[in-house]
Design a protein around this motif. Structure first.
Motif, mmCIF file in Angstrom:
data_model
loop_
_atom_site.group_PDB
_atom_site.id
_atom_site.type_symbol
_atom_site.label_atom_id
_atom_site.label_comp_id
_atom_site.label_asym_id
_atom_site.label_seq_id
_atom_site.Cartn_x
_atom_site.Cartn_y
_atom_site.Cartn_z
ATOM 1 N N LEU A 187 30.621 6.925 -6.320
ATOM 2 C CA LEU A 187 31.036 7.786 -5.214
ATOM 3 C C LEU A 187 32.188 8.705 -5.591
ATOM 4 O O LEU A 187 32.615 9.530 -4.782
ATOM 5 C CB LEU A 187 31.460 6.923 -4.016
ATOM 6 N N GLY A 188 32.721 8.573 -6.802
ATOM 7 C CA GLY A 188 33.866 9.375 -7.204
ATOM 8 C C GLY A 188 33.467 10.787 -7.586
ATOM 9 O O GLY A 188 32.315 11.211 -7.476
ATOM 10 N N SER A 189 34.447 11.536 -8.097
ATOM 11 C CA SER A 189 34.239 12.943 -8.452
ATOM 12 C C SER A 189 33.678 13.048 -9.864
ATOM 13 O O SER A 189 34.360 12.682 -10.831
ATOM 14 C CB SER A 189 35.562 13.701 -8.367
ATOM 15 N N PRO A 190 32.454 13.567 -10.042
ATOM 16 C CA PRO A 190 31.895 13.702 -11.393
ATOM 17 C C PRO A 190 32.637 14.746 -12.218
ATOM 18 O O PRO A 190 32.699 14.653 -13.438
ATOM 19 C CB PRO A 190 30.430 14.094 -11.136
ATOM 20 N N ASP A 191 33.197 15.772 -11.554
ATOM 21 C CA ASP A 191 33.899 16.827 -12.284
ATOM 22 C C ASP A 191 35.275 16.383 -12.751
ATOM 23 O O ASP A 191 35.942 17.121 -13.487
ATOM 24 C CB ASP A 191 34.046 18.072 -11.391
ATOM 25 N N SER A 192 35.702 15.211 -12.328
ATOM 26 C CA SER A 192 37.008 14.688 -12.743
ATOM 27 C C SER A 192 36.869 13.466 -13.639
ATOM 28 O O SER A 192 37.839 12.750 -13.867
ATOM 29 C CB SER A 192 37.846 14.329 -11.510
ATOM 30 N N LEU A 193 35.650 13.239 -14.163
ATOM 31 C CA LEU A 193 35.388 12.042 -14.967
ATOM 32 C C LEU A 193 35.807 10.802 -14.193
ATOM 33 O O LEU A 193 36.525 9.946 -14.676
ATOM 34 C CB LEU A 193 36.126 12.122 -16.311
#
Length: 634
Positions: free
Chosen positions: A180-186
């Motif tokens: 559920l986290g941000s893919p663009d922030s690794l």
């Protein structure tokens, strides 16, 4: 970060580098995949309950109905530094600081469900994230700012609790990370990841040790082209040692990841401190270093946080807890447990419910036991006035202003010797009870008490019961040491005329003989050649009645059985005693004791030594004290 190398990591490197160099020259760019993969950089998890260690679960869970909330700030240095192939570098690879700095806030919570289950949730929020100085890479820069990381749900179960029969706490658990986290922030994986674990812990002597064995199950991801560019399943080992108590606590943790793929073995060590601010709030800090080049393993990290709630207070006397939290303690020390005490913080003298009893005159004696409940008095006098403090009420004290024992109606013992003045024969002089209160006196200061001194006004010697030594024949040999006290003789012949050769020498604690008492071999028969010696011994003893007791000691060497020698030495001592008795020495003055080989005067290793050890000695006693003077040590 330092990258481990082995011989296998660079096999065929020159040929490969030549090929890569040609490709670079022909294409003008590195042949690498473009874009960022879905990957969660953060590998560290927290122990939601905070029991024992902040990082390692040691088999404890929160009690049912208990909870803990924590807010944690977390900084990591170079947690993601993959490698790219670069023929211009000597090693053939170039390290890329894809994430050089990352700062994250974590909201961590846990709740106890009954006595066996605990659920928890960890929600990370990336505050800032910076890329290092990198150029010419196929990766875009990961985004910073406020981004959601991978939320983690925890479930822990207690299997066994430490007790007399089970030496450790044992539990199992699992952590599940949701994509559920941000893919663009690794900050997310492309699917669920999980860590099932077995936890073990033991508490003893103010310390708690914990151990965790788990499997880090995650999707396979590759970033870069170095030998350590893959992230995949790993075995997770954790160990911790932490102090316990209610004050400042310390801990040390080590985490070890063993790869199942192409990663290198990596580890982290952290140390921390926790300090309570109140019964429910604590602050904490941890820091440590990482070892190894696995993706997501930082050079070092720092952690600061605060938590509310958690494990209940440790129920120890004087600890930081409420009476309700520790019902089996007695916080006010009134011998009533908190759970039965209607006034758990009011101690002193209490009634059966633990509340202070009535004391009208405030003298410390409860009204029910106070014989003077409205007049302050002494506890020793059952609450009544007692001016001299001797425990006898003034109304019954014949000497109310002078301290005295109750058995003398409060009157004193004038000389303080423990005897009532009425029974003290010396009421103004302190003396022992066995002397009826009179002190021991030695008027002539000769060390012999007057009642035992035959000459109490003349200093004397113990041998003569306190009387001074005399020399009746004026031959310089005192009568009590003179073998011939009425005949003058030289001192070297013990005060006897020179023609009477003396074989006997009187000393303070013994009578020495200048010859030996001879016996038939192995028998107690006295040989005739010893008669002259023993005759002279009898004459001297008869002439010196002040020698009240003579102990005749028989001794042997160590030849033959010891018990047989003791019997023989006893028989020989008795033979000498019988001889002296027949020569006129009263039997009551003579004792016979056989010691066999037990008291040698010389080593039994030579013929001379054994001869010296076969002997008869005469030990004397002057004072009638019931004890024979010991033989001097050789």
């Amino acid at each position: 970060m330092n990258r481990p190398t082995t011989s296998s990591t660079r096999t065929g490197t020159p040929a490969r580098l030549s090929l890569l160099a040609a490709l670079v020259l022909s294409t003008g760019a590195l042949a690498q995949p473009a874009g960022l993969p879905e990957f969660e950089v953060e590998r560290l998890e927290f122990n939601p309950s905070g029991a024992g260690s902040l990082l390692i679960n040691s088999g404890q869970i929160l009690p049912g109905g208990s909870y803990r909330l924590a807010l944690i700030g977390h900084y990591e240095n170079k947690p993601l530094t993959p490698e790219l192939i670069d023929a211009t570098q000597e090693s053939g690879f170039r390290e890329v600081n894809l994430v050089a700095h990352r700062t994250t806030a974590h909201l961590v919570g846990a709740y106890g469900l009954g006595d066996k289950l605990e659920v928890g949730l960890q929600v990370p929020l990336i505050i800032s994230q910076e890329q290092g100085r990198v150029t010419d890479t196929p990766f875009g820069a990961p985004e910073g700012g406020f981004k959601l990381g991978t939320p983690i749900a925890n479930l822990n179960m207690s299997l066994f609790n430490q007790s007399e029969s089970i030496p450790v706490d044992v539990g199992v658990g699992v952590s599940v990370g949701f994509p559920l986290g941000s893919p663009d922030s690794l900050a997310r994986e492309n699917s669920l990841r999980a860590i099932p674990r077995l936890t073990v812990g033991r508490e003893t002597d103010g310390l708690r040790a914990g151990f965790e064995l788990g499997a880090d199950l995650r999707p396979r991801v590759s970033i870069g082209e170095g030998d350590n560019a893959e992230a995949y399943n790993r075995v997770r080992l954790g160990a911790s040692v932490s102090s316990v108590g209610e004050g400042v606590r310390y801990e040390a943790d080590i985490l070890l990841w063993i790869p199942t793929g192409h990663e290198f073995l990596t580890a982290e060590t952290l140390v921390g401190v926790r300090s309570p601010l109140s019964n429910d709030v604590e602050v904490f800090a941890l820091g440590g270093a990482g070892f190894g080049d696995t993706l997501g393993n930082p050079n070092f990290r720092f952690i600061l946080g605060a938590a509310y709630g958690g494990m209940p207070p440790r129920c120890v006397a004087g600890g930081k807890h409420t009476p309700q939290q520790c019902p089996d303690l007695d916080d006010d020390n009134d011998n009533v447990k908190n759970k039965d005490d209607a006034c758990p913080t009011d101690g002193g003298k209490v009634d059966v419910k633990g509340c202070p009893i009535k004391d009208q005159d405030k003298d410390g004696v409860e009204d029910s036991a106070d014989k003077c409940p409205t007049t302050a008095g002494a506890e020793s006098a059952q609450g009544c006035p007692d001016q001299d403090g001797d425990g006898v009420q003034d109304s019954s004290d014949k000497c109310p202003t002078l301290k005295g024992p109750a058995d003398r109606n409060g009157c004193p013992d004038t000389d303080g010797d423990g005897l009532d003045d009425s029974a003290d024969k010396c009421p103004s002089e302190a003396g022992p009870v066995d002397r009826q209160g009179c002190p021991a006196k030695d008027s002539d200061k000769d060390g012999i008490l007057d009642e035992q001194d035959s000459c109490p006004t003349e200093a004397g010697i113990p041998e003569l019961k306190g009387c001074p030594a005399k020399d009746s024949d004026n031959d310089t040999v005192a009568d009590h040491l003179d073998n011939c006290p009425t005949e003058a003789g030289p001192a070297d012949n013990q005060g006897c005329p020179a023609k009477q050769k003396q074989l006997i020498v009187i000393k303070q604690d013994r009578i020495d003989i200048k010859d030996k008492v001879y016996f038939d071999s192995g028998k107690a028969t006295i040989q005739a050649r010893s008669n002259a010696l023993l005759d002279q011994m009898a004459k001297v003893l008869v002439a010196h009645p002040e020698i009240q007791k003579i102990t005749i000691e028989g001794h042997t060497d160590n030849s033959g059985p010891a018990d047989l020698n003791r019997t023989l030495s006893q028989q020989r001592a008795e033979a000498v005693r019988d001889y002296l008795t027949k020569k006129g020495v009263p039997a009551e003055r003579l004792d016979a004791k056989g010691f066999g080989p037990d008291r040698p005067v010389q080593p039994n290793t030579t013929a001379e030594g054994r001869t010296a050890n076969r002997r008869v000695e005469f030990i004397t006693r002057y004072a009638d004290d019931g004890q024979t003077q010991p033989a001097p040590q050789q």
